[in-house]
Design a protein around this motif. Structure first.
Motif, PDB file in Angstrom:
ATOM      1  N   GLY A   8     -25.555  76.699   1.917  1.00 49.74           N
ATOM      2  CA  GLY A   8     -24.193  76.189   2.002  1.00 49.74           C
ATOM      3  C   GLY A   8     -24.048  74.794   2.563  1.00 49.74           C
ATOM      4  O   GLY A   8     -22.950  74.248   2.601  1.00 49.74           O
ATOM      5  N   VAL A  12     -20.266  65.952   2.582  1.00 47.13           N
ATOM      6  CA  VAL A  12     -18.816  66.094   2.568  1.00 47.13           C
ATOM      7  C   VAL A  12     -18.199  64.915   3.288  1.00 47.13           C
ATOM      8  O   VAL A  12     -18.819  64.326   4.190  1.00 47.13           O
ATOM      9  N   LEU A  18     -16.934  73.063   4.655  1.00 45.39           N
ATOM     10  CA  LEU A  18     -18.120  73.720   4.113  1.00 45.39           C
ATOM     11  C   LEU A  18     -18.202  75.114   4.697  1.00 45.39           C
ATOM     12  O   LEU A  18     -17.705  75.369   5.803  1.00 45.39           O
ATOM     13  N   VAL A 113     -26.213  69.478   6.910  1.00 45.89           N
ATOM     14  CA  VAL A 113     -24.805  69.129   6.718  1.00 45.89           C
ATOM     15  C   VAL A 113     -24.647  67.650   7.022  1.00 45.89           C
ATOM     16  O   VAL A 113     -25.005  67.203   8.116  1.00 45.89           O
TER      17      VAL A 113
END
Length: 117
Positions: A8, A12, A18, A113
């Motif tokens: 995942g 972004v 997310l 991330v």
């Protein structure tokens, strides 16, 4: 043997969202703690969000009100919904599951991330 796999992560923009997922598979015992840590070059590894089987939940102060942890004990999965992401949330996020009392503790390999303008 227990394996933990995260998914995942991604790229972004600030303000985006997310959802991270973590699944434990194999000969899985009952895990009390299921949670998420993160690590970046600027910061030491820190607990982002953690949950106990009894329902106790902890969040890092920096993510309170933006992140939400949930779990499915029957499926040995834990999720992290991340909203209103900020550049300082950029890190590798690791899932950790562990038994009570210093028993088995298993880490995933992490998911990246990246929050960028």
């Amino acid at each position: 043997q227990v394996q933990v796999v995260e998914s995942g992560g991604g790229l972004v923009h600030p303000g985006g969202s997310l959802r991270l997922s973590c699944a434990a598979s194999g000969s899985t015992p009952v895990f009390d703690f299921m949670g998420w840590y993160r690590h970046s070059p600027e910061k030491e590894r820190e607990l982002v969000a953690g949950s106990s089987r009894a329902g106790n939940i902890d969040y890092a102060d920096s993510v309170k009100g933006r992140f939400s942890i949930s779990r499915d004990n029957a499926k040995n999965t834990v999720f992290l919904q991340m909203n209103d992401l900020k550049p300082e949330d950029t890190a590798i996020y690791y899932c950790n599951v562990r038994q009570l009392g210093g028993g088995l503790s298993v880490w995933g390999k992490g998911t990246l991330v990246t929050v960028f303008s």
